[in-house]
Every structure is written in structure tokens, then in C-alpha cells.
Design an enzyme around this catalytic site. Sequence first.
Site, mmCIF file in Angstrom:
data_model
loop_
_atom_site.group_PDB
_atom_site.id
_atom_site.type_symbol
_atom_site.label_atom_id
_atom_site.label_comp_id
_atom_site.label_asym_id
_atom_site.label_seq_id
_atom_site.Cartn_x
_atom_site.Cartn_y
_atom_site.Cartn_z
ATOM 1 N N LYS A 187 14.045 -1.371 -18.905
ATOM 2 C CA LYS A 187 12.544 -1.145 -19.311
ATOM 3 C C LYS A 187 12.051 -0.252 -18.623
ATOM 4 C CE LYS A 187 8.649 -2.860 -18.435
ATOM 5 N NZ LYS A 187 7.926 -1.546 -18.693
ATOM 6 N N GLU A 263 12.525 -2.253 -4.720
ATOM 7 C CA GLU A 263 11.929 -1.061 -4.192
ATOM 8 C C GLU A 263 10.548 -1.058 -4.450
ATOM 9 O OE1 GLU A 263 13.482 0.859 -2.261
ATOM 10 O OE2 GLU A 263 15.555 0.395 -2.940
ATOM 11 N N CYS A 297 5.464 6.357 -3.714
ATOM 12 C CA CYS A 297 5.641 4.948 -3.080
ATOM 13 C C CYS A 297 5.794 5.458 -1.415
ATOM 14 C CB CYS A 297 6.750 4.268 -3.381
ATOM 15 S SG CYS A 297 8.430 5.168 -3.212
ATOM 16 N N GLU A 395 -2.373 0.214 -1.175
ATOM 17 C CA GLU A 395 -1.950 1.645 -1.318
ATOM 18 C C GLU A 395 -3.162 2.468 -2.053
ATOM 19 O OE1 GLU A 395 2.772 2.380 -2.622
ATOM 20 O OE2 GLU A 395 1.937 0.718 -3.456
HETATM 21 P P1 NAP Z 1 3.872 -2.016 -11.588
HETATM 22 O O1 NAP Z 1 2.843 -2.354 -11.921
HETATM 23 O O2 NAP Z 1 4.610 -3.136 -10.558
HETATM 24 O O3 NAP Z 1 4.821 -1.599 -12.578
HETATM 25 C C1 NAP Z 1 6.343 -1.414 -12.367
HETATM 26 C C2 NAP Z 1 7.247 -1.520 -13.780
HETATM 27 O O4 NAP Z 1 7.191 -3.018 -13.671
HETATM 28 C C3 NAP Z 1 6.519 -0.973 -15.032
HETATM 29 O O5 NAP Z 1 7.791 -0.972 -15.847
HETATM 30 C C4 NAP Z 1 5.753 -2.164 -15.360
HETATM 31 O O6 NAP Z 1 5.561 -2.235 -16.871
HETATM 32 C C5 NAP Z 1 6.539 -3.463 -15.064
HETATM 33 N N1 NAP Z 1 5.982 -4.757 -15.004
HETATM 34 C C6 NAP Z 1 4.749 -4.868 -14.724
HETATM 35 N N2 NAP Z 1 4.296 -6.219 -14.849
HETATM 36 C C7 NAP Z 1 5.624 -6.794 -14.961
HETATM 37 C C8 NAP Z 1 5.937 -8.170 -15.035
HETATM 38 N N3 NAP Z 1 4.971 -9.228 -15.352
HETATM 39 N N4 NAP Z 1 7.039 -8.638 -15.370
HETATM 40 C C9 NAP Z 1 7.991 -7.590 -15.457
HETATM 41 N N5 NAP Z 1 7.767 -6.145 -15.419
HETATM 42 C C10 NAP Z 1 6.625 -5.790 -15.141
HETATM 43 O O7 NAP Z 1 3.881 -0.741 -10.757
HETATM 44 P P2 NAP Z 1 3.125 0.539 -11.115
HETATM 45 O O8 NAP Z 1 1.834 0.491 -10.568
HETATM 46 O O9 NAP Z 1 3.786 0.959 -12.294
HETATM 47 O O10 NAP Z 1 4.078 1.776 -9.866
HETATM 48 C C11 NAP Z 1 3.635 1.912 -8.605
HETATM 49 C C12 NAP Z 1 4.001 1.025 -7.783
HETATM 50 O O11 NAP Z 1 5.378 1.131 -7.514
HETATM 51 C C13 NAP Z 1 3.306 1.258 -6.376
HETATM 52 O O12 NAP Z 1 3.293 0.093 -5.510
HETATM 53 C C14 NAP Z 1 4.597 2.301 -5.642
HETATM 54 O O13 NAP Z 1 4.660 1.961 -4.177
HETATM 55 C C15 NAP Z 1 5.826 1.508 -6.132
HETATM 56 N N6 NAP Z 1 7.071 2.391 -6.279
HETATM 57 C C16 NAP Z 1 7.917 1.876 -5.267
HETATM 58 C C17 NAP Z 1 8.971 3.015 -5.296
HETATM 59 C C18 NAP Z 1 10.088 2.744 -4.222
HETATM 60 O O14 NAP Z 1 11.313 3.192 -4.103
HETATM 61 N N7 NAP Z 1 9.944 1.890 -3.128
HETATM 62 C C19 NAP Z 1 9.354 4.002 -5.903
HETATM 63 C C20 NAP Z 1 8.159 4.276 -6.898
HETATM 64 C C21 NAP Z 1 7.115 3.544 -6.993
HETATM 65 P P3 NAP Z 1 4.267 -1.759 -17.584
HETATM 66 O O15 NAP Z 1 4.494 -0.046 -17.322
HETATM 67 O O16 NAP Z 1 4.478 -1.946 -18.875
HETATM 68 O O17 NAP Z 1 3.156 -2.341 -17.019
#
Ligand code: NAP
Length: 495
Positions: A187, A263, A297, A395
Amino acid sequence: MTADVLSLTDRLQDTDLLRTAAFVDGEWVGAEEHFDVRNPATGEVIAVLPSMDASAARSAIERAEAALPAWRARPAIERSRILRRWADLIRDHADDIASILTAEQGKPWAEARGEVLYSSQFLDWFAEEGRRVYGDVVPSHTADARIIVLKQAIGVTAGITPWNLPAAMITRKAAPALAAGCTIVMKPAEQTPLTALALARLAERAGVPSGVLNMLPSDDAPPIGTEFTTNATVRKLSFTGSTEVGKLLMAQASRNVQKLSLELGGNSPFIVFDDAGIDEAVEGIVSTKYRNAGQICTGANRVLVQRGILDDFVEALRQRTQRVTLGNGFDHGVEMGPLIDAGGLEKVERHVADLIDRGGTVVTGGRRSDLGRTFFEPTVITNVGTDTLPWQDEETFGPVAAVTAFDDEDEAIALANSTEYGLVAYVYTHDVGRIFRVSEALETGMVAVNSGRVSNEQAPFGGVKQSGLGREGSRYGIDDWLELKYINLAGLSRR
Ligand code: NAP
């Protein structure tokens, strides 16, 4: 269709890559509910996609289960050839995928193209690693037995990816999964499903069999996340995203003791010692703070500068920051695009207000850009105290370099480690002894010394503490998609 749909289509040589359906079991399928994908630079709708739900996830999982035995049984070299073809196709279509990526994500086209090429490298890498899944023969404690250790594909897996790296996060999971012999249901993020679907189209053309890779766009993630974590057929979930959602999925996954790779977020320190090359360190900040408008990230959330060079460093950073060109990612020469959406902009504004309220001094930027929408000026704020939001483990996820002074090595290490996160730390110094002392003392999964970059396919990417579990990329990365099985082979002395 809006003008923007036309303009994206016009940019593509191969318009077949712009997919507006989900990809399940080799078919392109729709749904009753739909959602809009918007260009963050203009706000215009560039595509309308079906929003897949829990029942769609369940049937995709069933198809992935049906596809598993044949895929797992294929010789690794056959899987490898398919992955290589997929990588070649991505490179052949890099311009088109970059255009799709820029249109839905906003990052400058050249940066998007770089990400697309980077995404293809995970396929090349794991096409090779999949051929080197060696087992072991271990000396036994009895003379008539041999202990044989096999590595086997985990089975049906799931992946959830974020919007900030829409291409690379797909292949960083799909490549090791498929190379190991797993099947996967993915997804992508709500904001950036088009890049993922274009990659799926190329996987199909490369010969990835039906059901082996499935892609479910949706604007309602929680039910799909629940299905991925509680459906007993899914033996592993790999998630990249926020720590908050990662913890929720981890709790859900406990029901079936599902394997997890997580991650998650970071709160990366960027430490500049007084013997560092100032220009070199400034370029490192540009790479970690202004690339993707700071929405990475691995972004440097806390910039720590040794007091002796503080003024020179801040001045050099101010000059460089003021040269960063902000604009629509499709415009020539643009170095930084918009933030992903209004929520992202509000968060950055909240952080800047907090930094200023608590005594920070704005050196440059600090406000929305005159370009409007979600464009925020690249920003440097100095005199940042440890009572501010970045120091309380939030962050910023935006183009804000928050600079705090330190006096000596011990203080720098203590400050850097004063966080629940542990993804990456950046260290700028030319003192070899200090490089080792500091790198070894930092509580992170990765340390970048005199460089603003850590991500590549050869190295193990991942964090410690609340930044996650497991590693992606590298020769270690495939282990996250394999189970060990040991066979105690006895009775060998009998004739
Ligand atoms: P996010 O809100 O956690 O969303 C990430 C993914 O999870 C999206 O596909 C989102 O879908 C989905 N999601 C959200 N709520 C969910 C739930 N209850 N159950 C299952 N899936 C769910 O994060 P983001 O704001 O998109 O991304 C930024 C974050 O990612 C930052 O914290 C960043 O540091 C982290 N990140 C980490 C890495 C790493 O390798 N460590 C790399 C890149 C980013 P929707 O889009 O439909 O909400």
C-alpha cells in the site's frame, strides 16, 4: 480532466505508465470509492484513483498466497533475471517516472529522476543477493549427525510506504522480498500512489508473475493496515513511516506474532566540530535539510556546531541557503519544491514559531514563501535551546536548520544522544581519533562522517531505539525476508 492532467500526460512519452487502477493478481482493478491525487505545487487534481479497502486487501493477500508456491520454487537466477529486467525498464523510463513523481510529490524533477534511478539499484542489488542465499552445515555434537541450516522465503508479505520517497521505498521492500522468493502486497502513501503504480506496470512488463507483486492505492490506510497485520496468511510486514503508526502496527502485529521491519522517524543530530571544513558541512546541511524540502527521515533535525566556529558557520550557511531556488519542481533550475500538503506546512510553521518563542534568532527565511500554497522558505535559525520542539523529539520535516552551540566532544555526544530516536547522525571533523570515538558513542543505526548522505543499496539502512527494527539494503537486507530452518540429519553412521 483538468489542465494539470493534460500537462502531466503531455510530459510522458509512455502514457500507459499513468495508471488509475489498483494492481492485483496481474489485473488492473477498480473500486467503488475514489480519491484525488493532487500536485502539491499547484493543488490541481492530477488523477482520480480507486480507494481499496480491507476486503480488497484480503483478496490481494489470497492471490499472493496462490502465487507463492511457484514463485518460491523458481531457481534464484530466474527471479534474478526478472528483477534485472524490471530495473532496466525503470531506467529506460526514468524520465517518465520522474515526471509522475514530481507531479504528485513536488520534488524537483532532477531530484525525482535521481530517486527513480536509485530505486532501480535496489532491484539490481537484490537480483544478485537473491542468488547468494547460502545455508550452513554446522558440526554436530553427535558423530552420526549433521546440522543443516536452510534459509527459506518467509512467505506472503506486506509493505506500507510513505510519500516522501515514492519510488525508492517501493523497491527497497519489493526487491528483497521478490529476490528471496516471497510474494508481496503493498500500500503506497495516499499522496503518491501514481509512482508506485507506474513501477508496478513496469514489473508486469518485466515478467513478474501475476499475484507476486500487488499494489493497493487507498485514502483509508487503517483498515488495510489492520488486514495486513491480523490476516494470518501475511507472515511479515515491512513498514516505512512515522513512529506513531509504526507502534500501532506493531501492537496489531502481536496478535499473530508477525515478523516486522520498521523504518520509522528520526531526530538526527548534525554535529560540526571546529576542525571541520565549513563549506563541506554547509553542503551537508543542504543535502539533508533542503533536499525534498527537508521531508526526509534522515533530515538533520538538530544542527550542533562547536562554539569556536559558530559565527563563521552560520554566516556560510546563510549565504548558501539564500541561493537555494524555490519553485515548481518542473521549472528549470529549481533546487527545492513545496511541502507535501497543508498539514506539513502547518507543522513547519509551528516549529518555527516555537524556536523563535524560546529565544531562537532567524538568520534567513522563517516564513511562507511568496509563491503561496505550501512553499516555505529555506530557513536558518540559531541560538536554538534544548527546550524547543526538535529537542523534544518532534521531527520538523521541513527546510529548517535549527542551530545549537556546544563546547566539547562529550557535550556534543550527550546532546546528540538525548533523544528517543536513533536513525542517523552526521559528524563533521577531520580528526581520525574523534571520528572513531564519536561514531562509536552515538546511539544510531548509521553515522555519516563528512557527508550529508547515507542511503545507498550496498549499506544496511535502518535505525535503533524508536527509529525502528531491521535493515534494508546491503547483504544483510535480504535476511529480513528469510526464515532460518535447521535440519538435524541423524543416523549417518548406520550402514
Ligand atoms: P505515516 O503517516 O506514518 O504514513 C506512512 C504510511 O503509513 C502511509 O502509507 C500511510 O497511509 C500509512 N498509514 C497511516 N496510518 C496507518 C494505519 N493506521 N495503518 C496502516 N497504515 C497507515 O508517515 P508519513 O507522514 O507519510 O511519512 C513521514 C514519516 O516517515 C516520517 O516520520 C519519516 O521520518 C518516516 N520515514 C522513515 C524512513 C526510514 O527509512 N526510516 C523513510 C522515509 C520516511 P496514508 O498515506 O493513506 O495515510
